[in-house]
Scaffold this motif. Structure first.
Motif, mmCIF file in Angstrom:
data_model
loop_
_atom_site.group_PDB
_atom_site.id
_atom_site.type_symbol
_atom_site.label_atom_id
_atom_site.label_comp_id
_atom_site.label_asym_id
_atom_site.label_seq_id
_atom_site.Cartn_x
_atom_site.Cartn_y
_atom_site.Cartn_z
ATOM 1 N N ASN A 103 0.810 -1.215 0.000
ATOM 2 C CA ASN A 103 0.000 0.000 0.000
ATOM 3 C C ASN A 103 0.843 1.266 0.000
ATOM 4 O OD1 ASN A 103 -2.334 -1.508 -0.067
ATOM 5 N ND2 ASN A 103 -2.681 -1.432 2.144
ATOM 6 N N VAL A 104 1.919 1.281 0.778
ATOM 7 C CA VAL A 104 2.784 2.468 0.784
ATOM 8 C C VAL A 104 3.509 2.597 -0.553
ATOM 9 C CG1 VAL A 104 4.747 3.607 1.865
ATOM 10 C CG2 VAL A 104 3.073 2.438 3.285
ATOM 11 N N LEU A 105 3.957 1.485 -1.126
ATOM 12 C CA LEU A 105 4.613 1.547 -2.436
ATOM 13 C C LEU A 105 3.664 2.099 -3.496
ATOM 14 C CD1 LEU A 105 6.855 1.019 -4.460
ATOM 15 C CD2 LEU A 105 6.213 -1.416 -4.467
ATOM 16 N N THR A 106 2.401 1.713 -3.426
ATOM 17 C CA THR A 106 1.425 2.218 -4.396
ATOM 18 C C THR A 106 1.327 3.734 -4.346
ATOM 19 O OG1 THR A 106 0.094 0.190 -4.366
ATOM 20 C CG2 THR A 106 -1.014 2.219 -5.051
ATOM 21 N N THR A 181 -7.296 -10.652 2.389
ATOM 22 C CA THR A 181 -6.293 -9.697 1.905
ATOM 23 C C THR A 181 -6.806 -8.926 0.694
ATOM 24 O OG1 THR A 181 -5.204 -11.377 0.520
ATOM 25 C CG2 THR A 181 -4.365 -11.072 2.750
ATOM 26 N N HIS A 182 -7.800 -9.478 0.006
ATOM 27 C CA HIS A 182 -8.409 -8.793 -1.138
ATOM 28 C C HIS A 182 -8.978 -7.443 -0.720
ATOM 29 C CE1 HIS A 182 -9.747 -8.895 -5.251
ATOM 30 N NE2 HIS A 182 -11.020 -8.752 -4.934
ATOM 31 N N PHE A 183 -9.376 -7.337 0.546
ATOM 32 C CA PHE A 183 -9.981 -6.109 1.056
ATOM 33 C C PHE A 183 -8.974 -5.236 1.796
ATOM 34 C CE2 PHE A 183 -13.091 -9.589 1.067
ATOM 35 C CZ PHE A 183 -13.994 -9.091 0.145
ATOM 36 N N ALA A 184 -7.704 -5.612 1.712
ATOM 37 C CA ALA A 184 -6.648 -4.871 2.408
ATOM 38 C C ALA A 184 -5.718 -4.147 1.449
ATOM 39 C CB ALA A 184 -5.837 -5.835 3.281
ATOM 40 N N LEU A 185 -5.633 -4.643 0.206
ATOM 41 C CA LEU A 185 -4.691 -4.084 -0.763
ATOM 42 C C LEU A 185 -5.329 -2.933 -1.533
ATOM 43 C CD1 LEU A 185 -3.207 -7.409 -2.203
ATOM 44 C CD2 LEU A 185 -2.236 -5.932 -0.425
ATOM 45 N N VAL A 186 -4.568 -1.847 -1.644
ATOM 46 C CA VAL A 186 -5.049 -0.648 -2.342
ATOM 47 C C VAL A 186 -4.164 -0.425 -3.556
ATOM 48 C CG1 VAL A 186 -5.487 1.820 -2.163
ATOM 49 C CG2 VAL A 186 -5.893 0.328 -0.187
ATOM 50 N N CYS A 187 -4.728 -0.647 -4.745
ATOM 51 C CA CYS A 187 -3.939 -0.580 -5.983
ATOM 52 C C CYS A 187 -3.920 0.809 -6.600
ATOM 53 C CB CYS A 187 -4.466 -1.602 -6.987
ATOM 54 S SG CYS A 187 -6.102 -1.182 -7.651
ATOM 55 N N GLY A 188 -4.639 1.751 -6.003
ATOM 56 C CA GLY A 188 -4.655 3.111 -6.535
ATOM 57 C C GLY A 188 -5.910 3.449 -7.313
ATOM 58 N N ALA A 189 -6.767 2.455 -7.571
ATOM 59 C CA ALA A 189 -8.013 2.701 -8.301
ATOM 60 C C ALA A 189 -9.108 3.177 -7.345
ATOM 61 C CB ALA A 189 -8.460 1.431 -9.016
ATOM 62 N N PRO A 193 -10.436 -0.846 -1.786
ATOM 63 C CA PRO A 193 -10.759 -0.610 -0.376
ATOM 64 C C PRO A 193 -10.025 0.626 0.128
ATOM 65 C CG PRO A 193 -10.137 -2.896 -0.766
ATOM 66 C CD PRO A 193 -9.797 -2.150 -2.007
ATOM 67 N N ARG A 194 -10.423 1.101 1.303
ATOM 68 C CA ARG A 194 -9.738 2.263 1.861
ATOM 69 C C ARG A 194 -8.415 1.833 2.498
ATOM 70 N NH1 ARG A 194 -10.217 2.993 7.379
ATOM 71 N NH2 ARG A 194 -11.783 1.777 8.504
ATOM 72 N N LEU A 195 -7.506 2.775 2.577
ATOM 73 C CA LEU A 195 -6.209 2.522 3.193
ATOM 74 C C LEU A 195 -6.354 2.291 4.694
ATOM 75 C CD1 LEU A 195 -4.005 5.194 1.403
ATOM 76 C CD2 LEU A 195 -3.549 2.733 1.394
ATOM 77 N N ARG A 196 -5.510 1.408 5.214
ATOM 78 C CA ARG A 196 -5.427 1.140 6.638
ATOM 79 C C ARG A 196 -3.974 0.822 6.973
ATOM 80 N NH1 ARG A 196 -10.602 -1.144 8.711
ATOM 81 N NH2 ARG A 196 -12.084 -1.189 6.977
ATOM 82 N N VAL A 197 -3.666 0.840 8.237
ATOM 83 C CA VAL A 197 -2.387 0.342 8.728
ATOM 84 C C VAL A 197 -2.653 -1.018 9.365
ATOM 85 C CG1 VAL A 197 -0.393 0.747 10.201
ATOM 86 C CG2 VAL A 197 -1.615 2.699 9.180
ATOM 87 N N PHE A 198 -1.913 -2.024 8.945
ATOM 88 C CA PHE A 198 -2.094 -3.364 9.495
ATOM 89 C C PHE A 198 -0.941 -3.706 10.430
ATOM 90 C CE2 PHE A 198 -4.786 -3.282 5.812
ATOM 91 C CZ PHE A 198 -5.908 -3.994 6.211
ATOM 92 N N HIS A 199 -1.262 -4.459 11.469
ATOM 93 C CA HIS A 199 -0.294 -4.794 12.509
ATOM 94 C C HIS A 199 -0.231 -6.301 12.690
ATOM 95 C CE1 HIS A 199 -2.008 -0.789 13.310
ATOM 96 N NE2 HIS A 199 -0.822 -0.456 13.790
ATOM 97 N N GLY A 200 0.970 -6.823 12.812
ATOM 98 C CA GLY A 200 1.131 -8.250 13.015
ATOM 99 C C GLY A 200 0.433 -8.747 14.257
ATOM 100 N N ASP A 201 0.412 -7.928 15.317
ATOM 101 C CA ASP A 201 -0.162 -8.349 16.598
ATOM 102 C C ASP A 201 -1.688 -8.399 16.588
ATOM 103 O OD1 ASP A 201 2.350 -8.602 17.664
ATOM 104 O OD2 ASP A 201 2.359 -6.631 18.628
ATOM 105 N N SER A 202 -2.313 -7.705 15.640
ATOM 106 C CA SER A 202 -3.787 -7.665 15.621
ATOM 107 C C SER A 202 -4.327 -7.899 14.218
ATOM 108 C CB SER A 202 -4.286 -6.317 16.160
ATOM 109 O OG SER A 202 -3.640 -5.226 15.519
ATOM 110 N N LEU A 203 -3.589 -8.633 13.415
ATOM 111 C CA LEU A 203 -3.932 -8.795 12.003
ATOM 112 C C LEU A 203 -5.278 -9.485 11.801
ATOM 113 C CD1 LEU A 203 -2.925 -8.388 9.073
ATOM 114 C CD2 LEU A 203 -2.015 -10.722 9.185
#
Length: 237
Positions: A103-106, A181-189, A193-203
């Motif tokens: 998401n950040v790379l996008t 994960t389909h609802f977590a990735l933001v390709c720029g279109a 889905p909306r952007l979020r920050v994901f955390h390993g501890d609460s994924l």
């Protein structure tokens, strides 16, 4: 339409070169705790999100992003990703890292353009030419999504994996697909889905929430002439 045709014409005769956004001098790398680095990156993404992402994750302020010290902090940390081994990370930490990097790379790749495109579709090979280094390998947006996270069959491969059998990167793919994960990735279109920050501890909680929020917002149930019609988002079709 004219912009898209022009971009395709330029790409045909002057093909763009891949750009790695976190390439570093390998001679300066030192051993690092991968889990700790992932937590630092999560915090850096949270800070960048708070500064430059608007409307609860639905829009990005690219003017803010272009001059953000928070983006610089993320980029500085991301240089250390060359020193990690993805397979040494706990499964949820690895998944959260891959989603956040994607998401950040996008948004970083879009901000890198001389001018903002009307659509990511106007950027030739957008998902193939923008890369991040993770460990000893580089990965495009397509590689991260289809190769590591989803492990889909590659169009040019007769096998079951995205990465070809002789591609060393295939060992780092997740062992199983998590459809959320389909609802977590933001390709720029706009349909993403909306952007979020994901955390390993609460994924687990965050992926479930991302899926539920998207479905609630974008799946409509309509009744017409006594018939029930379910209207889906484009990314579900």
């Amino acid at each position: 339409m004219l912009e898209l045709l022009w971009q395709r014409f330029v790409a045909l005769f002057f093909p763009p070169r891949p750009v790695c956004f976190n390439e570093s001098d390998s001679s300066n790398l030192v051993p690092i705790d991968g889990v700790d680095l992932c937590k630092q990156l999560e915090a850096a993404w949270e800070a960048l999100f708070a500064e430059c992402v608007r409307d609860n994750g639905s829009n990005v302020d690219y003017t803010c992003l272009a001059t953000s010290n928070k983006l610089s902090a993320w980029k500085e940390l991301s240089l250390q990703l060359a020193a990690i081994d993805l397979n040494e990370l706990p499964a949820n930490t690895k998944t959260a890292l891959l989603i956040n990097v994607y998401n950040v790379l996008t948004i970083e790749a879009i901000a890198h353009r001389p001018s903002l495109p009307s659509s990511v579709l106007a950027i030739p090979s957008f998902w193939k030419l923008h890369l991040y280094r993770l460990g000893s390998h580089t990965y495009s947006l397509d590689d991260i999504e289809h190769g590591l996270l989803r492990n889909r069959p590659h169009p040019s491969s007769s096998g079951s994996d995205y990465f070809k059998p002789d591609d060393d990167r295939r060992q780092y793919a997740l062992s199983a697909l998590d459809a959320r994960t389909h609802f977590a990735l933001v390709c720029g279109a706009k349909s993403c889905p909306r952007l979020r920050v994901f955390h390993g501890d609460s994924l687990e909680t965050e992926l479930t929430q991302a899926a539920a929020d998207f479905c609630q917002q974008h799946i409509k149930i309509e009744t017409q002439s006594g018939l029930v019609k379910i209207v889906l988002s484009m990314i579900l079709k």
